[in-house]
Motif scaffolding. Structure first.
Motif, PDB file in Angstrom:
ATOM      1  N   ARG A  34      21.126  -1.242  -1.218  1.00 53.50           N
ATOM      2  CA  ARG A  34      20.378  -0.638  -2.317  1.00 53.50           C
ATOM      3  C   ARG A  34      20.090  -1.722  -3.343  1.00 53.50           C
ATOM      4  N   GLY A  35      18.848  -1.837  -3.726  1.00 54.37           N
ATOM      5  CA  GLY A  35      18.450  -2.841  -4.703  1.00 54.37           C
ATOM      6  C   GLY A  35      18.685  -2.358  -6.118  1.00 54.37           C
ATOM      7  N   PRO A  36      18.502  -3.255  -7.080  1.00 52.16           N
ATOM      8  CA  PRO A  36      18.679  -2.869  -8.480  1.00 52.16           C
ATOM      9  C   PRO A  36      17.556  -1.953  -8.954  1.00 52.16           C
ATOM     10  N   ALA A  37      17.831  -1.163  -9.953  1.00 51.63           N
ATOM     11  CA  ALA A  37      16.806  -0.293 -10.542  1.00 51.63           C
ATOM     12  C   ALA A  37      15.787  -1.165 -11.272  1.00 51.63           C
ATOM     13  N   ARG A  38      14.526  -0.911 -11.018  1.00 54.95           N
ATOM     14  CA  ARG A  38      13.442  -1.691 -11.618  1.00 54.95           C
ATOM     15  C   ARG A  38      12.472  -0.754 -12.316  1.00 54.95           C
ATOM     16  N   ARG A  39      11.874  -1.209 -13.380  1.00 54.06           N
ATOM     17  CA  ARG A  39      10.835  -0.419 -14.035  1.00 54.06           C
ATOM     18  C   ARG A  39       9.515  -0.538 -13.293  1.00 54.06           C
ATOM     19  N   ALA A  40       9.282  -1.663 -12.657  1.00 56.54           N
ATOM     20  CA  ALA A  40       8.032  -1.892 -11.932  1.00 56.54           C
ATOM     21  C   ALA A  40       8.220  -1.574 -10.450  1.00 56.54           C
ATOM     22  N   ARG A  41       7.406  -0.672  -9.938  1.00 57.73           N
ATOM     23  CA  ARG A  41       7.469  -0.342  -8.508  1.00 57.73           C
ATOM     24  C   ARG A  41       7.222  -1.571  -7.654  1.00 57.73           C
ATOM     25  N   SER A  42       6.312  -2.425  -8.104  1.00 59.04           N
ATOM     26  CA  SER A  42       5.999  -3.628  -7.335  1.00 59.04           C
ATOM     27  C   SER A  42       7.223  -4.519  -7.177  1.00 59.04           C
ATOM     28  N   GLN A  43       8.063  -4.604  -8.185  1.00 55.71           N
ATOM     29  CA  GLN A  43       9.265  -5.429  -8.089  1.00 55.71           C
ATOM     30  C   GLN A  43      10.280  -4.800  -7.140  1.00 55.71           C
ATOM     31  N   ALA A  44      10.379  -3.489  -7.132  1.00 54.93           N
ATOM     32  CA  ALA A  44      11.274  -2.810  -6.183  1.00 54.93           C
ATOM     33  C   ALA A  44      10.796  -3.050  -4.755  1.00 54.93           C
ATOM     34  N   ARG A  45       9.482  -3.025  -4.540  1.00 52.37           N
ATOM     35  CA  ARG A  45       8.942  -3.315  -3.207  1.00 52.37           C
ATOM     36  C   ARG A  45       9.225  -4.764  -2.806  1.00 52.37           C
ATOM     37  N   THR A  46       9.135  -5.686  -3.764  1.00 57.12           N
ATOM     38  CA  THR A  46       9.440  -7.086  -3.492  1.00 57.12           C
ATOM     39  C   THR A  46      10.910  -7.245  -3.113  1.00 57.12           C
ATOM     40  N   ASP A  47      11.797  -6.536  -3.796  1.00 54.32           N
ATOM     41  CA  ASP A  47      13.225  -6.547  -3.458  1.00 54.32           C
ATOM     42  C   ASP A  47      13.426  -6.081  -2.012  1.00 54.32           C
ATOM     43  N   ALA A  48      12.744  -5.000  -1.645  1.00 52.47           N
ATOM     44  CA  ALA A  48      12.876  -4.437  -0.292  1.00 52.47           C
ATOM     45  C   ALA A  48      12.353  -5.411   0.753  1.00 52.47           C
ATOM     46  N   GLU A  49      11.234  -6.054   0.478  1.00 52.70           N
ATOM     47  CA  GLU A  49      10.685  -7.023   1.419  1.00 52.70           C
ATOM     48  C   GLU A  49      11.619  -8.210   1.594  1.00 52.70           C
ATOM     49  N   GLY A  50      12.210  -8.672   0.509  1.00 57.05           N
ATOM     50  CA  GLY A  50      13.157  -9.766   0.578  1.00 57.05           C
ATOM     51  C   GLY A  50      14.387  -9.405   1.395  1.00 57.05           C
ATOM     52  N   HIS A  51      14.870  -8.195   1.217  1.00 53.50           N
ATOM     53  CA  HIS A  51      16.031  -7.737   1.989  1.00 53.50           C
ATOM     54  C   HIS A  51      15.697  -7.674   3.468  1.00 53.50           C
ATOM     55  N   ALA A  52      14.562  -7.095   3.804  1.00 55.54           N
ATOM     56  CA  ALA A  52      14.163  -6.943   5.197  1.00 55.54           C
ATOM     57  C   ALA A  52      13.952  -8.303   5.865  1.00 55.54           C
ATOM     58  N   ALA A  53      13.551  -9.297   5.078  1.00 54.71           N
ATOM     59  CA  ALA A  53      13.336 -10.642   5.620  1.00 54.71           C
ATOM     60  C   ALA A  53      14.645 -11.429   5.736  1.00 54.71           C
ATOM     61  N   GLY A  54      15.720 -10.878   5.191  1.00 57.47           N
ATOM     62  CA  GLY A  54      17.027 -11.514   5.293  1.00 57.47           C
ATOM     63  C   GLY A  54      17.325 -12.490   4.174  1.00 57.47           C
ATOM     64  N   GLU A  55      16.618 -12.394   3.083  1.00 60.44           N
ATOM     65  CA  GLU A  55      16.848 -13.305   1.958  1.00 60.44           C
ATOM     66  C   GLU A  55      18.000 -12.855   1.099  1.00 60.44           C
TER      67      GLU A  55
END
Length: 55
Positions: A34-55
């Motif tokens: 679970r990623g951190p709470a973000r005010r910007a949806r775009s930043q939450a999506r970036t967190d998810a993409e980074g996780h899925a890529a293994g970063e």
């Protein structure tokens, strides 16, 4: 090996979603991450993409 029987080995594909929690958006994954709470949806999506890529 027993080490490979965990959730990450069972489903190497990380399926991420975002969920609204009040004014915040949180990224989540099927592996339990679970990623951190973000005010910007775009930043939450970036967190998810980074996780899925293994970063």
């Amino acid at each position: 090996m027993a080490e490979q029987d965990g959730p990450e080995a069972a489903g190497r594909d990380h399926r991420t979603t975002t969920a609204e929690q009040g004014r915040f958006c949180v990224a989540r994954c099927t592996c339990g991450w679970r990623g951190p709470a973000r005010r910007a949806r775009s930043q939450a999506r970036t967190d998810a993409e980074g996780h899925a890529a293994g970063e």
